[in-house]
Motif scaffolding. Structure first.
Motif, PDB file in Angstrom:
ATOM      1  N   ASP A  78      39.246-101.085 -66.222  1.00  0.00           N
ATOM      2  CA  ASP A  78      38.521-100.677 -65.015  1.00  0.00           C
ATOM      3  C   ASP A  78      38.243 -99.176 -65.009  1.00  0.00           C
ATOM      4  O   ASP A  78      37.138 -98.733 -64.697  1.00  0.00           O
ATOM      5  CB  ASP A  78      39.328-101.072 -63.772  1.00  0.00           C
ATOM      6  N   PHE A  79      39.259 -98.361 -65.367  1.00  0.00           N
ATOM      7  CA  PHE A  79      38.963 -96.917 -65.276  1.00  0.00           C
ATOM      8  C   PHE A  79      38.213 -96.418 -66.503  1.00  0.00           C
ATOM      9  O   PHE A  79      37.397 -95.509 -66.389  1.00  0.00           O
ATOM     10  CB  PHE A  79      40.191 -96.069 -64.932  1.00  0.00           C
ATOM     11  N   TRP A  80      38.451 -97.044 -67.669  1.00  0.00           N
ATOM     12  CA  TRP A  80      37.641 -96.637 -68.823  1.00  0.00           C
ATOM     13  C   TRP A  80      36.167 -96.957 -68.583  1.00  0.00           C
ATOM     14  O   TRP A  80      35.276 -96.218 -69.010  1.00  0.00           O
ATOM     15  CB  TRP A  80      38.151 -97.304 -70.106  1.00  0.00           C
ATOM     16  N   GLN A  81      35.889 -98.065 -67.889  1.00  0.00           N
ATOM     17  CA  GLN A  81      34.487 -98.378 -67.566  1.00  0.00           C
ATOM     18  C   GLN A  81      33.882 -97.300 -66.676  1.00  0.00           C
ATOM     19  O   GLN A  81      32.718 -96.939 -66.840  1.00  0.00           O
ATOM     20  CB  GLN A  81      34.401 -99.748 -66.885  1.00  0.00           C
ATOM     21  N   GLN A  82      34.681 -96.789 -65.735  1.00  0.00           N
ATOM     22  CA  GLN A  82      34.156 -95.720 -64.874  1.00  0.00           C
ATOM     23  C   GLN A  82      33.825 -94.477 -65.709  1.00  0.00           C
ATOM     24  O   GLN A  82      32.801 -93.821 -65.489  1.00  0.00           O
ATOM     25  CB  GLN A  82      35.171 -95.382 -63.779  1.00  0.00           C
ATOM     26  N   TYR A  83      34.727 -94.150 -66.655  1.00  0.00           N
ATOM     27  CA  TYR A  83      34.439 -93.017 -67.541  1.00  0.00           C
ATOM     28  C   TYR A  83      33.181 -93.290 -68.368  1.00  0.00           C
ATOM     29  O   TYR A  83      32.344 -92.409 -68.561  1.00  0.00           O
ATOM     30  CB  TYR A  83      35.623 -92.774 -68.479  1.00  0.00           C
ATOM     31  N   ASN A  84      33.062 -94.525 -68.862  1.00  0.00           N
ATOM     32  CA  ASN A  84      31.922 -94.809 -69.742  1.00  0.00           C
ATOM     33  C   ASN A  84      30.593 -94.784 -68.994  1.00  0.00           C
ATOM     34  O   ASN A  84      29.587 -94.330 -69.532  1.00  0.00           O
ATOM     35  CB  ASN A  84      32.103 -96.161 -70.435  1.00  0.00           C
ATOM     36  N   GLU A  85      30.607 -95.260 -67.753  1.00  0.00           N
ATOM     37  CA  GLU A  85      29.356 -95.272 -66.992  1.00  0.00           C
ATOM     38  C   GLU A  85      28.801 -93.862 -66.819  1.00  0.00           C
ATOM     39  O   GLU A  85      27.591 -93.646 -66.862  1.00  0.00           O
ATOM     40  CB  GLU A  85      29.588 -95.891 -65.597  1.00  0.00           C
ATOM     41  N   LEU A  86      29.693 -92.891 -66.654  1.00  0.00           N
ATOM     42  CA  LEU A  86      29.262 -91.513 -66.384  1.00  0.00           C
ATOM     43  C   LEU A  86      29.214 -90.636 -67.635  1.00  0.00           C
ATOM     44  O   LEU A  86      28.364 -89.751 -67.736  1.00  0.00           O
ATOM     45  CB  LEU A  86      30.203 -90.871 -65.353  1.00  0.00           C
ATOM     46  N   GLY A  87      30.163 -90.870 -68.559  1.00  0.00           N
ATOM     47  CA  GLY A  87      30.280 -89.923 -69.668  1.00  0.00           C
ATOM     48  C   GLY A  87      30.327 -90.547 -71.050  1.00  0.00           C
ATOM     49  O   GLY A  87      30.561 -89.842 -72.031  1.00  0.00           O
ATOM     50  N   GLY A  88      30.099 -91.860 -71.145  1.00  0.00           N
ATOM     51  CA  GLY A  88      30.171 -92.523 -72.444  1.00  0.00           C
ATOM     52  C   GLY A  88      28.804 -92.938 -72.944  1.00  0.00           C
ATOM     53  O   GLY A  88      27.801 -92.269 -72.689  1.00  0.00           O
ATOM     54  N   VAL A  89      28.776 -94.054 -73.659  1.00  0.00           N
ATOM     55  CA  VAL A  89      27.527 -94.623 -74.160  1.00  0.00           C
ATOM     56  C   VAL A  89      27.370 -95.984 -73.489  1.00  0.00           C
ATOM     57  O   VAL A  89      28.219 -96.856 -73.647  1.00  0.00           O
ATOM     58  CB  VAL A  89      27.571 -94.796 -75.697  1.00  0.00           C
TER      59      VAL A  89
END
Ligand SMILES: [Fe+2]
Ligand SMILES: [Fe+2]
Length: 373
Positions: A78-89
């Protein structure tokens, strides 16, 4: 439900008529009631044969350990998805969100590959909980689904999906003592030792690791501080998994379940090693909006073996007994109370700020059952 399935398989396997197995069934019922409370290691049949040996299933203890890990992996996802939505690919492998260019650029200051690494870590977490749940189901055990607890708000910043979340990345209190823990040659948390944080300020307040809204995208040192916080948070999370898997593996019964823990755990370590290296590139600065300081870890008073940013391999330290020679190891790996300890660390991190009482009860029950395995 899992228990019924297991019992059903048992009947099928042994071919015993129901009548002949009354005492066994009542024993199982009693045993399983205890098992649900997390205090029964393995259901035994009246003849002393472990229930799982005849059913092809797994012990209640192994299932409890896997269920706790599945829950934690779901939270990680859940939190890695939040990071990915804003700062990932954002792509077909890790869909959701559309990226925030300013935040992504601030993360890239730590390493130009940050967006790719965030994407890959996110995908790994997704596969961890999905695999463990599928394995539980294959053994007639219950998987874990946390959907009822998706109640927390999303970031309002450009790029984030506006959906309900399990975790909160906007009020973190990040413990960066992992930094010195892995650099100590004489101390080990399993001996009760404690370690100073690399970024003391991150323990002295609540800080966002993602922009809460587009207002957080400036001034430049503010959004860089948010990216720096994320960089140190990535390593905090993954060093937790690095310890949790070997800690719980010591109490697993079945060889195949052990194989699962021994195969997933080291991927957490691969993540940790990468993130620790990247966090070392976080530029020293002071956030002008809240005074949060990221010190220069290669300059006094922080420099030296405990802080220098190129010392990312673990130093050998004391292990099991001070009478043994020092050894380069994962630390801690104490098995007693490991699940509850992991849950407490994530709670102290601020990830669950805003979560319901029912959520904490649910997670504590899972942790207690895993620790009783
Ligand atoms: Fe994971
Ligand atoms: Fe992880």
């Amino acid at each position: 439900m899992a228990q019924h399935t297991q019992k059903g398989k048992l009947m099928e396997h042994t071919g015993q008529p129901l009548k002949a197995s009354t005492s066994r069934r009542s024993f199982l019922r009693k045993g399983l009631a205890v098992g649900a409370a997390g205090t029964l290691g393995a259901g035994l049949l009246a003849n002393g044969v472990p229930a799982f040996a005849q059913s092809g299933g797994i012990t209640p203890g192994d299932a409890a350990i896997l269920r706790f890990l599945s829950a934690l992996e779901t939270l990680e996802t859940d939190f890695w998805q939040q990071y990915n939505e804003l700062g990932g690919v954002q792509d077909s492998e890790v869909p959701g969100g559309s990226g925030n260019p300013t935040y992504t650029a601030a993360l890239a200051v730590l390493d130009s590959d940050m967006a790719q690494y965030i994407h890959d870590n996110t995908e790994d977490e997704f596969t961890h909980f999905t695999f463990i749940n599928a394995y539980l189901v294959s053994k007639g055990a219950q998987p874990v689904n946390l959907d009822q607890f998706r109640t927390l708000p999303s970031s309002k910043a450009t790029g984030a999906q506006k959906i309900k979340r399990l975790t909160n990345l906007m009020q973190l209190t990040v413990d960066t003592s992992y930094w010195t823990k892995y650099r100590s040659r004489t101390k080990n948390p399993d001996f009760g030792d404690t370690f100073p944080p690399a970024v003391p300020g991150l323990l002295q307040g609540q800080f966002p690791a993602i922009p809460r809204s587009d207002k957080d995208l400036s001034p430049p040192d503010h959004i860089q501080a948010i990216a720096n916080t994320a960089g140190f948070h990535f390593a905090f999370i993954e060093q937790g998994g690095t310890s949790l898997y070997p800690s719980l593996a010591q109490r697993v019964t079945d060889k195949e379940v052990l194989r699962i823990l021994l195969s997933i755990g080291p991927t957490e370590t691969m993540h940790f090693q990468t993130w620790q290296d990247k966090a070392g590139n976080a530029p020293p600065l002071t956030d002008p909006t809240n005074g949060l300081v990221f010190p220069d870890l290669n300059a006094p008073p922080f420099d030296g073996e405990d802080f220098n940013t190129n010392l990312i391999m673990p130093e050998p330290t004391i292990f099991l007994s001070r009478t043994f020679p020092v050894c380069s190891i994962i630390r801690p790996t104490e098995t007693e109370g490991a699940a509850m300890g992991a849950l407490k660390a994530l709670t102290d991190d601020g990830l669950f700020i805003g979560q319901s009482k029912a959520f904490f009860t649910f997670m504590q029950d899972l942790a207690a059952a895993a620790d009783a395995a």
